[in-house]
Design an enzyme around this catalytic site. Structure first.
Site, PDB file in Angstrom:
ATOM      1  N   ASP A 279       4.072  16.860 -10.585  1.00  0.00           N
ATOM      2  CA  ASP A 279       2.852  16.947 -10.895  1.00  0.00           C
ATOM      3  C   ASP A 279       1.870  17.053  -9.708  1.00  0.00           C
ATOM      4  O   ASP A 279       0.573  16.956 -10.154  1.00  0.00           O
ATOM      5  CB  ASP A 279       2.748  15.024 -11.189  1.00  0.00           C
ATOM      6  CG  ASP A 279       3.381  14.633 -12.474  1.00  0.00           C
ATOM      7  OD1 ASP A 279       3.890  15.405 -13.321  1.00  0.00           O
ATOM      8  OD2 ASP A 279       3.604  13.477 -12.644  1.00  0.00           O
TER       9      ASP A 279
ATOM     10  N   LEU B 285      -2.715  11.435  -4.737  1.00  0.00           N
ATOM     11  CA  LEU B 285      -2.448  10.015  -4.259  1.00  0.00           C
ATOM     12  C   LEU B 285      -3.572   9.251  -3.872  1.00  0.00           C
ATOM     13  O   LEU B 285      -3.603   8.447  -3.072  1.00  0.00           O
ATOM     14  CB  LEU B 285      -1.407  10.045  -3.422  1.00  0.00           C
ATOM     15  CG  LEU B 285       0.064  10.474  -4.014  1.00  0.00           C
ATOM     16  CD1 LEU B 285       1.170  10.444  -2.946  1.00  0.00           C
ATOM     17  CD2 LEU B 285       0.575   9.901  -5.218  1.00  0.00           C
TER      18      LEU B 285
ATOM     19  N   GLU C  43     -11.627 -17.788  17.106  1.00  0.00           N
ATOM     20  CA  GLU C  43     -12.129 -18.868  17.888  1.00  0.00           C
ATOM     21  C   GLU C  43     -12.574 -18.547  19.287  1.00  0.00           C
ATOM     22  O   GLU C  43     -13.679 -18.945  19.812  1.00  0.00           O
ATOM     23  CB  GLU C  43     -11.149 -20.070  17.984  1.00  0.00           C
ATOM     24  CG  GLU C  43     -10.635 -20.453  16.620  1.00  0.00           C
ATOM     25  CD  GLU C  43      -9.176 -19.680  16.445  1.00  0.00           C
ATOM     26  OE1 GLU C  43      -8.463 -20.393  15.953  1.00  0.00           O
ATOM     27  OE2 GLU C  43      -9.267 -18.425  16.228  1.00  0.00           O
TER      28      GLU C  43
ATOM     29  N   ALA D 201      14.838   2.293  -8.114  1.00  0.00           N
ATOM     30  CA  ALA D 201      15.254   1.940  -6.955  1.00  0.00           C
ATOM     31  C   ALA D 201      14.946   0.666  -6.320  1.00  0.00           C
ATOM     32  O   ALA D 201      15.330  -0.156  -5.762  1.00  0.00           O
ATOM     33  CB  ALA D 201      15.414   3.159  -5.853  1.00  0.00           C
TER      34      ALA D 201
END
Length: 342
Positions: free
Chosen positions: A203, A207, A55, A278
């Site tokens: 692995d 990511l 605004e 978890a």
């Protein structure tokens, strides 16, 4: 008075303006100032923490007195508190705005109340204009306000008999290419991607969120690794375009609080099984993505471990949002009902 055609069109424009602002701690907000005849006088949007709200940004483009008698169309209720910037309700009053139209109520205890303040000063206020679209725009930010932390999606891939890997630990690939491409689309929609050190060491994932051709998606989730073990210097995650956040992961609430402070709204937990379990066990899983491949592995490497469920009465029950076929695989999307929710 309900919103007229010009105000509804201005709200649609305000939604598009809001998307120009960054996702983060603050909401994406857009604003349009209309003349009494319905013409657009000015536009604005919020550019991030510490910058003028939408605004005020719009009003700053007008000469003194030019907003007198005007209508402010805003995607979120004007705030009523002083933080890094002053209250937008007061700025609108000072500018002489006669009417305010907005889509979504501000859920904050400190920041809400702008509509009430404006009405008390004689400004006409119309709330809930195109509210469904406004809530869709602000969905993740609103969820953060409700939860008090980022929204967490826990994802895993499993065999039909519930295994995440074969007995020797190999898991590439349980699911097919269509399912894996879907994962990358969902990674690109997240603000942070989280794995445990076990998965990282086994692995060596990058990511990143990638396109089918292997190129990086425009939006990348911040990489987060949880676990006490060190991240090797040569790990692929160090080549991620965003800096790595490595924590021991013993306090998931603290991790989520830290991520929230960094402006993270959506967390994508990719595992492995220890970490996924978890998050579920701690009550931080809001959504579950289970990619199920039509293969049988047997053995002990389950997709989830201990969830703190000792009897069927303690079962973590979810609501299935969708079931989708991805090539030969299935994706089940389910939402967790937290304690106290209806």
């Amino acid at each position: 008075m309900p919103a007229n055609t010009a105000e509804s069109a201005a709200m649609e424009r305000a939604f598009s303006l809001a998307l120009r602002g960054p996702r983060g701690i603050n909401p994406q907000v857009g604003a349009v100032i209309l003349s009494p005849d319905g013409d657009i006088l000015a536009e604005g949007w919020h550019r991030g923490a510490g910058t003028p709200h939408a605004e005020v940004d719009a009003l700053s483009k007008l000469a003194p007195g030019e907003a007198g008698g005007a209508t402010a169309v805003v995607t979120l209720e004007p705030c009523n508190h002083t933080g890094r910037t002053g209250p937008c309700s007061e700025a609108l009053l000072d500018a002489g705005v006669a009417r305010v139209v907005y889509a979504v109520d501000d859920p904050g205890d400190a920041s809400s109340g702008g509509a009430e303040r404006l009405r008390a000063a004689g400004v006409e206020v119309e709330a809930g204009v195109r509210a469904d679209e406004g809530r869709a725009l602000l969905r993740d930010w609103l969820e953060v306000q409700r939860l008090g932390r980022p929204r967490v999606t826990v994802k895993w891939a499993q065999s039909l008999d519930g295994r995440a890997a074969a007995d020797d630990g190999t898991s590439k690939w349980i699911t097919g290419p269509v399912a894996r491409a879907d994962v990358h689309v969902r990674r690109a929609g997240a603000d942070a991607i989280v794995v445990g050190t076990g998965t990282l060491l086994a692995d060596d994932p990058a990511l990143t969120a990638r396109q089918p051709d292997g190129s990086l998606s425009d939006h990348q989730p911040r990489p987060v690794v949880l676990g006490a073990r060190a991240v090797p210097a040569a790990a692929a995650v160090h080549r991620h375009p965003l800096p790595l956040l490595h924590r021991d992961g013993r306090d998931l609430a603290a991790v989520l609080e830290e991520l929230g402070g960094l402006g993270v709204q959506r967390v994508f937990v990719e595992g492995g099984p220890t970490l996924a379990s978890a998050f579920v066990r701690a009550g931080f899983a809001d959504e579950v993505l289970a990619y199920i491949a039509p293969v049988l592995l047997g053995g002990a490497r389950l997709a989830l471990g201990d969830l703190g469920v000792d009897t069927i009465a303690q079962a973590r029950r979810l609501s299935v949002a969708s079931v989708e076929r991805l090539g030969d695989d299935l994706l089940i999307v389910a939402t967790m009902q937290h304690e106290g929710e209806n």
